[in-house]
Write a protein that holds these residues in place. Sequence first.
Motif, PDB file in Angstrom:
ATOM      1  N   LYS A 254       6.567  62.135 -40.984  1.00  0.00           N
ATOM      2  CA  LYS A 254       7.450  60.838 -40.634  1.00  0.00           C
ATOM      3  C   LYS A 254       7.734  60.872 -39.175  1.00  0.00           C
ATOM      4  O   LYS A 254       7.879  61.964 -38.400  1.00  0.00           O
ATOM      5  CB  LYS A 254       8.877  61.089 -41.259  1.00  0.00           C
ATOM      6  CG  LYS A 254       8.964  60.907 -42.998  1.00  0.00           C
ATOM      7  CD  LYS A 254      10.168  61.046 -43.432  1.00  0.00           C
ATOM      8  CE  LYS A 254      10.037  61.060 -44.927  1.00  0.00           C
ATOM      9  NZ  LYS A 254      11.582  61.330 -45.614  1.00  0.00           N
ATOM     10  N   PHE A 255       7.410  59.678 -38.657  1.00  0.00           N
ATOM     11  CA  PHE A 255       7.652  59.596 -37.255  1.00  0.00           C
ATOM     12  C   PHE A 255       8.345  58.387 -36.764  1.00  0.00           C
ATOM     13  O   PHE A 255       8.499  57.384 -37.723  1.00  0.00           O
ATOM     14  CB  PHE A 255       6.165  59.626 -36.388  1.00  0.00           C
ATOM     15  CG  PHE A 255       5.257  58.682 -36.811  1.00  0.00           C
ATOM     16  CD1 PHE A 255       5.285  57.174 -36.412  1.00  0.00           C
ATOM     17  CD2 PHE A 255       4.444  58.798 -38.086  1.00  0.00           C
ATOM     18  CE1 PHE A 255       4.665  56.192 -36.799  1.00  0.00           C
ATOM     19  CE2 PHE A 255       3.551  57.971 -38.459  1.00  0.00           C
ATOM     20  CZ  PHE A 255       3.708  56.660 -37.911  1.00  0.00           C
ATOM     21  N   LYS A 256       9.128  58.332 -35.536  1.00  0.00           N
ATOM     22  CA  LYS A 256       9.913  57.103 -35.058  1.00  0.00           C
ATOM     23  C   LYS A 256       8.769  56.119 -34.178  1.00  0.00           C
ATOM     24  O   LYS A 256       8.038  56.706 -33.436  1.00  0.00           O
ATOM     25  CB  LYS A 256      10.901  57.579 -34.419  1.00  0.00           C
ATOM     26  CG  LYS A 256      12.097  58.341 -35.193  1.00  0.00           C
ATOM     27  CD  LYS A 256      13.194  58.683 -34.138  1.00  0.00           C
ATOM     28  CE  LYS A 256      14.287  59.545 -35.279  1.00  0.00           C
ATOM     29  NZ  LYS A 256      15.513  59.739 -34.463  1.00  0.00           N
ATOM     30  N   MET A 257       9.205  55.081 -34.209  1.00  0.00           N
ATOM     31  CA  MET A 257       8.570  53.954 -33.291  1.00  0.00           C
ATOM     32  C   MET A 257       9.724  53.223 -32.583  1.00  0.00           C
ATOM     33  O   MET A 257      10.447  52.326 -33.090  1.00  0.00           O
ATOM     34  CB  MET A 257       7.664  53.142 -34.251  1.00  0.00           C
ATOM     35  CG  MET A 257       6.603  53.737 -35.132  1.00  0.00           C
ATOM     36  SD  MET A 257       5.878  52.678 -36.065  1.00  0.00           S
ATOM     37  CE  MET A 257       5.514  51.395 -35.178  1.00  0.00           C
ATOM     38  N   GLY A 258      10.035  53.498 -31.390  1.00  0.00           N
ATOM     39  CA  GLY A 258      10.879  52.734 -30.579  1.00  0.00           C
ATOM     40  C   GLY A 258      12.415  53.564 -31.074  1.00  0.00           C
ATOM     41  O   GLY A 258      12.553  54.244 -31.795  1.00  0.00           O
ATOM     42  N   GLU A 259      13.214  52.292 -31.107  1.00  0.00           N
ATOM     43  CA  GLU A 259      14.778  52.513 -31.370  1.00  0.00           C
ATOM     44  C   GLU A 259      14.964  52.325 -32.848  1.00  0.00           C
ATOM     45  O   GLU A 259      15.941  53.001 -33.423  1.00  0.00           O
ATOM     46  CB  GLU A 259      15.536  51.751 -30.402  1.00  0.00           C
ATOM     47  CG  GLU A 259      15.538  52.065 -28.962  1.00  0.00           C
ATOM     48  CD  GLU A 259      16.521  51.276 -28.178  1.00  0.00           C
ATOM     49  OE1 GLU A 259      17.323  50.549 -28.844  1.00  0.00           O
ATOM     50  OE2 GLU A 259      16.745  51.644 -26.913  1.00  0.00           O
ATOM     51  N   PHE A 308       4.450  51.514 -42.128  1.00  0.00           N
ATOM     52  CA  PHE A 308       5.227  51.365 -40.945  1.00  0.00           C
ATOM     53  C   PHE A 308       6.623  50.550 -41.199  1.00  0.00           C
ATOM     54  O   PHE A 308       6.581  49.784 -42.380  1.00  0.00           O
ATOM     55  CB  PHE A 308       4.922  50.458 -39.864  1.00  0.00           C
ATOM     56  CG  PHE A 308       3.388  51.022 -39.247  1.00  0.00           C
ATOM     57  CD1 PHE A 308       3.559  52.040 -38.327  1.00  0.00           C
ATOM     58  CD2 PHE A 308       2.279  50.829 -39.842  1.00  0.00           C
ATOM     59  CE1 PHE A 308       2.441  52.834 -37.803  1.00  0.00           C
ATOM     60  CE2 PHE A 308       0.981  51.310 -39.175  1.00  0.00           C
ATOM     61  CZ  PHE A 308       0.898  52.128 -38.325  1.00  0.00           C
ATOM     62  N   LYS A 309       7.853  50.802 -40.634  1.00  0.00           N
ATOM     63  CA  LYS A 309       9.000  49.959 -40.893  1.00  0.00           C
ATOM     64  C   LYS A 309       9.497  49.426 -39.536  1.00  0.00           C
ATOM     65  O   LYS A 309       9.701  50.362 -38.766  1.00  0.00           O
ATOM     66  CB  LYS A 309      10.009  50.810 -41.764  1.00  0.00           C
ATOM     67  CG  LYS A 309       9.687  51.104 -43.138  1.00  0.00           C
ATOM     68  CD  LYS A 309      10.558  51.860 -43.974  1.00  0.00           C
ATOM     69  CE  LYS A 309      10.286  52.166 -45.332  1.00  0.00           C
ATOM     70  NZ  LYS A 309      11.367  52.986 -45.865  1.00  0.00           N
ATOM     71  N   PHE A 310       9.730  48.489 -39.499  1.00  0.00           N
ATOM     72  CA  PHE A 310      10.299  47.795 -38.312  1.00  0.00           C
ATOM     73  C   PHE A 310      11.726  47.236 -38.383  1.00  0.00           C
ATOM     74  O   PHE A 310      12.028  46.692 -39.697  1.00  0.00           O
ATOM     75  CB  PHE A 310       9.589  46.530 -37.747  1.00  0.00           C
ATOM     76  CG  PHE A 310       8.094  46.689 -37.703  1.00  0.00           C
ATOM     77  CD1 PHE A 310       7.578  47.454 -36.450  1.00  0.00           C
ATOM     78  CD2 PHE A 310       6.992  46.807 -38.607  1.00  0.00           C
ATOM     79  CE1 PHE A 310       6.377  48.090 -36.243  1.00  0.00           C
ATOM     80  CE2 PHE A 310       5.921  47.025 -38.221  1.00  0.00           C
ATOM     81  CZ  PHE A 310       5.684  47.576 -37.176  1.00  0.00           C
TER      82      PHE A 310
END
Length: 310
Positions: A254-259, A308-310
Amino acid sequence: TWEVNNRLTVIGGLRSTYFDVTDKMYFEPRLSASYSLSKKWKLKAAWGHYYQFVNRIVREDVSQGSRDFWLLSDDQNSPVSFSRHLIGGISYETNGWLFDVEVYDKSLDGIVEYSNRQSATALVDLEDTDYFFEGTGVARGIEWLIQKKTGKYKGWVSYTIGEVVHDIPGISDNPFYALHDTRHEINLVNTYEVGRWEFGATWVYGTGKPYTSPYGEYELTTLDGVTYNYISVGAKNSFRLPNYHRMDLSANYKFKMGETGSGQIGLSLFNLYNRDNTWYKEFLVEEEEVLETDVNLIGFTPNLNLSFKF
């Protein structure tokens, strides 16, 4: 929900359904109760009536295996199926562990199979409705569960011993095991989390499901000289497929994308050791000899996923 006292809780319900195909109302009462023997030990029981308006019809095809299909209930070829459930059990639960045992007994009504066995002796033109046979059944067994609920390592192991028996006049003179009958079933599920990684391992085992096997071919000649060839079959579902088992492995990061965004990339390995699990058998009768072929389920299959989740 009725909390009778600080130990006994009773939950009751009634579901009603109007089905316009049959122009009838169906009532499904349910009742469950739990009794706390202590903070960790609990007794539980449940009873209920259930109806189903879309039925899986088992199509018996001895030469080519099962060819099941689904029909909307019409109270003729496909009746509204009914099941009465009785379940009882005991559990021991802490913050981190759960030990659970359940006994179940389910009576079944409105079971249908589609078979052309009758045409082998009728020697006359039959209507489509003559190939449908209706009966009853029962499913019963015991389930054990041990689950670890907290920590980096979680998982559970379950074991079920049970049977599913059908009684369908016209198909068999005696009750027989259903196609989905599995006497013993074991599930081992494990997950381990470290940082942003999650690793999983699953092992599934089940004893072989029943099937019907032919043992020869015969001819019938009518008075007008026409000859018909028919396959002679053994007792209904009197044989068993090989036992089923497989292991699956997975790893996800699992990784983060921005805030606010996040993502996950993972790899899963289905049927790691490429076990040949038989789905069903096909038979061909040539010169009074029965030739048997296994049709297998999916073997070793890797799968890469990215989300991906936004």
